[in-house]
Design a protein around this motif. Structure first.
Motif, PDB file in Angstrom:
ATOM      1  N   LYS A   1       0.833  -1.204   0.000  1.00  0.00           N
ATOM      2  CA  LYS A   1       0.000   0.000   0.000  1.00  0.00           C
ATOM      3  C   LYS A   1       0.870   1.258   0.000  1.00  0.00           C
ATOM      4  N   LYS A   2       1.898   1.254   0.833  1.00  0.00           N
ATOM      5  CA  LYS A   2       2.757   2.440   0.975  1.00  0.00           C
ATOM      6  C   LYS A   2       4.083   2.197   0.250  1.00  0.00           C
ATOM      7  N   ILE A   3       4.442   3.126  -0.646  1.00  0.00           N
ATOM      8  CA  ILE A   3       5.682   3.040  -1.404  1.00  0.00           C
ATOM      9  C   ILE A   3       6.508   4.296  -1.162  1.00  0.00           C
ATOM     10  N   VAL A   4       7.786   4.110  -0.854  1.00  0.00           N
ATOM     11  CA  VAL A   4       8.740   5.212  -0.793  1.00  0.00           C
ATOM     12  C   VAL A   4       9.577   5.175  -2.061  1.00  0.00           C
ATOM     13  N   THR A   5       9.702   6.304  -2.745  1.00  0.00           N
ATOM     14  CA  THR A   5      10.560   6.404  -3.919  1.00  0.00           C
ATOM     15  C   THR A   5      11.778   7.249  -3.595  1.00  0.00           C
ATOM     16  N   GLY A   6      12.871   6.959  -4.273  1.00  0.00           N
ATOM     17  CA  GLY A   6      14.103   7.698  -4.073  1.00  0.00           C
ATOM     18  C   GLY A   6      15.078   7.365  -5.176  1.00  0.00           C
ATOM     19  N   VAL A   7      16.187   8.084  -5.234  1.00  0.00           N
ATOM     20  CA  VAL A   7      17.151   7.883  -6.312  1.00  0.00           C
ATOM     21  C   VAL A   7      17.975   6.621  -6.093  1.00  0.00           C
ATOM     22  N   THR A   8      18.505   6.454  -4.883  1.00  0.00           N
ATOM     23  CA  THR A   8      19.435   5.371  -4.602  1.00  0.00           C
ATOM     24  C   THR A   8      19.039   4.655  -3.317  1.00  0.00           C
ATOM     25  N   ALA A   9      19.150   3.336  -3.340  1.00  0.00           N
ATOM     26  CA  ALA A   9      18.759   2.522  -2.178  1.00  0.00           C
ATOM     27  C   ALA A   9      19.860   2.505  -1.126  1.00  0.00           C
ATOM     28  N   SER A  10      20.173   3.679  -0.616  1.00  0.00           N
ATOM     29  CA  SER A  10      21.176   3.817   0.436  1.00  0.00           C
ATOM     30  C   SER A  10      20.591   3.408   1.778  1.00  0.00           C
ATOM     31  N   GLN A  11      21.464   3.250   2.760  1.00  0.00           N
ATOM     32  CA  GLN A  11      20.995   2.924   4.107  1.00  0.00           C
ATOM     33  C   GLN A  11      20.086   4.023   4.643  1.00  0.00           C
ATOM     34  N   ALA A  12      20.430   5.272   4.324  1.00  0.00           N
ATOM     35  CA  ALA A  12      19.611   6.391   4.799  1.00  0.00           C
ATOM     36  C   ALA A  12      18.202   6.328   4.225  1.00  0.00           C
ATOM     37  N   LEU A  13      18.073   5.958   2.946  1.00  0.00           N
ATOM     38  CA  LEU A  13      16.740   5.851   2.351  1.00  0.00           C
ATOM     39  C   LEU A  13      15.963   4.692   2.969  1.00  0.00           C
TER      40      LEU A  13
END
Length: 252
Positions: free
Chosen positions: A36-48
């Protein structure tokens, strides 16, 4: 939606089977089935990943994922920590690299063209899967004017390498988000006035000067924020996912 159904939807939309890439595109790390919930981001870093855990995400969708060609295969150290964090929190990781660069509507190149008001005219490599594009501006710009336009659009001051004729106006332009500096000579063969990418190499300075073409290095991360964000917004609009774009700043 089921996690495998989401992968099928993304594959249908982005057509990764048409592209020869440096990493697997699609579901890279499997988590819970219901999404249901999706997070998008540029790079799958630990911070993301940690931000996605905090946001109670069921999935992370990125441009830069894992398992790159030539990287060490053991899942240890930093790589092990990242994947362990995903598995322990039952989070799916989806990654789309070149398919997200070249998509004609949602891709990084198209999104960047829209931000910079470039009229897209085609692929620099002469085929539909070209990762470098060419186009034009309605009105010719000075190098400083295009530099300012990039700065205002991306909130990132680009590195501008001027040709020997620094007063050369810019009407035609090529671009490739991310690391596209090695397309500069092809851009020159097309007779383009300028080329925009994310990165720059030492050799790029001399190539730009000697070939008489403006070069703008606007940041790998900065030029590739917009495809994955657009893809997430499309998923939210068309399929009612709860999508949040999280930008982990990167000065490169």
């Amino acid at each position: 939606m089921n996690n495998l159904q989401l992968e099928a939807l993304l594959n249908q939309t982005l057509s990764p089977h048409l592209v020869k890439d440096y990493c697997p595109n699609g579901l890279q790390v499997e988590g819970k089935q219901a999404i249901k919930k999706i997070v998008t981001g540029v790079t799958a870093s630990q911070a993301l990943i940690e931000a996605a855990v905090e946001a109670k995400a069921d999935a992370i969708l990125v441009h830069h994922g894992y398992f790159w060609k030539g990287e060490p295969q053991p899942i240890t150290g930093m790589k092990g920590k990242r994947i362990r964090s995903l598995i322990q929190n039952d989070i799916n990781l989806y990654a789309y690299h070149l398919p997200l660069d070249i998509h004609p509507r949602l891709g990084n190149n198209t999104q960047l063209a829209g931000l910079l008001d470039i009229k897209v005219e085609g692929g620099l490599e002469g085929h539909a899967q070209s990762v470098a594009m060419h186009g034009s501006f309605n009105v010719a710009l000075t190098g400083k004017q295009l530099e300012d336009r990039i700065d205002n659009a991306l909130n990132r001051q680009p590195l501008h390498i001027e040709p020997n004729d620094a007063d050369k106006k810019i009407k035609t332009v090529g671009w490739c988000t991310g690391g596209g500096q090695d397309y500069l000579e092809l851009a020159s063969k097309f007779g383009l006035d300028a080329f925009i990418s994310g990165e720059i190499s030492e050799r790029t300075t001399y190539i730009a000067r000697e070939l008489g073409i403006h070069y703008f290095a606007a940041g790998h991360h900065a030029t590739e924020r917009y495809g994955v964000r657009a893809l997430g917004e499309w998923l939210a609009k068309e399929y009612n996912f709860d999508v949040e774009f999280i930008d982990i700043d990167n000065p490169v």
